[in-house]
Design an enzyme around this catalytic site. Sequence first.
Site, short mmCIF file in Angstrom:
data_model
loop_
_atom_site.label_atom_id
_atom_site.label_comp_id
_atom_site.label_asym_id
_atom_site.label_seq_id
_atom_site.Cartn_x
_atom_site.Cartn_y
_atom_site.Cartn_z
N SER A 95 56.71 73.88 84.03
CA SER A 95 57.05 74.76 85.16
C SER A 95 55.93 75.80 85.23
O SER A 95 56.00 76.84 84.58
CB SER A 95 58.39 75.46 84.94
OG SER A 95 59.42 74.53 84.82
N LYS A 170 59.82 74.97 92.15
CA LYS A 170 60.52 75.15 90.87
C LYS A 170 60.73 76.64 90.56
O LYS A 170 61.79 77.05 90.06
CB LYS A 170 59.72 74.47 89.76
CG LYS A 170 60.21 74.73 88.35
CD LYS A 170 61.55 74.08 88.07
CE LYS A 170 62.04 74.45 86.67
NZ LYS A 170 63.37 73.96 86.38
N LYS A 239 59.43 83.86 82.59
CA LYS A 239 58.14 83.41 83.14
C LYS A 239 58.31 82.86 84.56
O LYS A 239 57.53 83.16 85.45
CB LYS A 239 57.57 82.36 82.18
CG LYS A 239 56.38 81.56 82.62
CD LYS A 239 56.72 80.16 83.14
CE LYS A 239 57.55 79.30 82.22
NZ LYS A 239 57.82 77.96 82.71
#
Length: 295
Positions: A95, A170, A239
Amino acid sequence: MRVAFLGLGAIGRPMAAHLAARDSLTVWNRTSERAREFAATHGAVAGETPREAAANAEVVITCLPTSREVEMLLEGPDGLEQGLTPGALLIDCTSGDPATCRRIARRLAERGVSFADAPVSGGVSGAEAGTLTIMVGADAETYNRARVVLSAFGKRIEHLGPVGAGHAMKAVNNALLAVNLIALGEGLTGLVKAGVSARTAVDVLNASSGRSFASESLVPERVLTGRWPQTFRLALLDKDVGIALTLLKDSDMLSPLLEVAGGLLASARAELGESADHVEVIRWIEHRAGVQIRG
Ligand code: NDP
């Protein structure tokens, strides 16, 4: 097909296991014992370096924490870039972030290597079942090549647009997961304090319009039971929210809601540490509220 898989972490390992059952697979992992153990269990070959693992592969898949580690993996005499042969395809299931992956794609194109970003959703259980949703950013021809490989562990494999589009999709998905988790944790602690049974509150939400993946799966399976399994690190969700915020800022958008969610995740990460699971943000909220959501 000759495939190499680099990054046998919580989700990479079950994804690679599906490939080992179907393709000729070479694996590499930073902690090399994990690669050797995987190879022995699944009938794969363990490469000593990223270069060696990729050397004979038609398709190389990476699944690392962030795009930064993927870019670093390319570097050096034993790096991945040296192993990739012209005509090969690198599929990055990390990701990651769109800007870094576009830089990687340009660099590889100079060597005649194609690139697709292909982050996944569905968690470790989805990877084990081979039912992941995969969000692909690539040109049409590369997407068609990647799709064949990704079908080993993906159920819905969607072409979102050019390189970077998969990572963008995503990041927004996971930003929504983070917002739902935090809002649910806050709402449930409030209800418990008001005297409502946690189990009943979750059941009612799931029969009403406030329901989400967090209320239907994560909270019943992990919070009400107090099990807290480690499947997806909170640090990785933090993140992802950071990537979504950068995406919105790059489009001159304001996102006060995500700013707050990101700040809360960062505080929880600082207190709980790098190995805490993402659902433990609710444990952190419980602690601050002085109540538990169990039932
Ligand atoms: P883990 O933290 O479990 O595993 C990370 C992997 O990356 C390990 O193989 C680790 O090696 C390797 N690694 C870490 N740092 C480096 C480095 N500097 N150089 C080389 N290798 C490195 O992560 P996950 O498997 O959970 O996640 C991988 C990616 O998939 C992330 O981008 C995550 O956001 C995403 N993802 C994860 C999901 C999940 O449910 N876990 C769901 C959907 C997406 P070592 O064994 O040596 O530590």
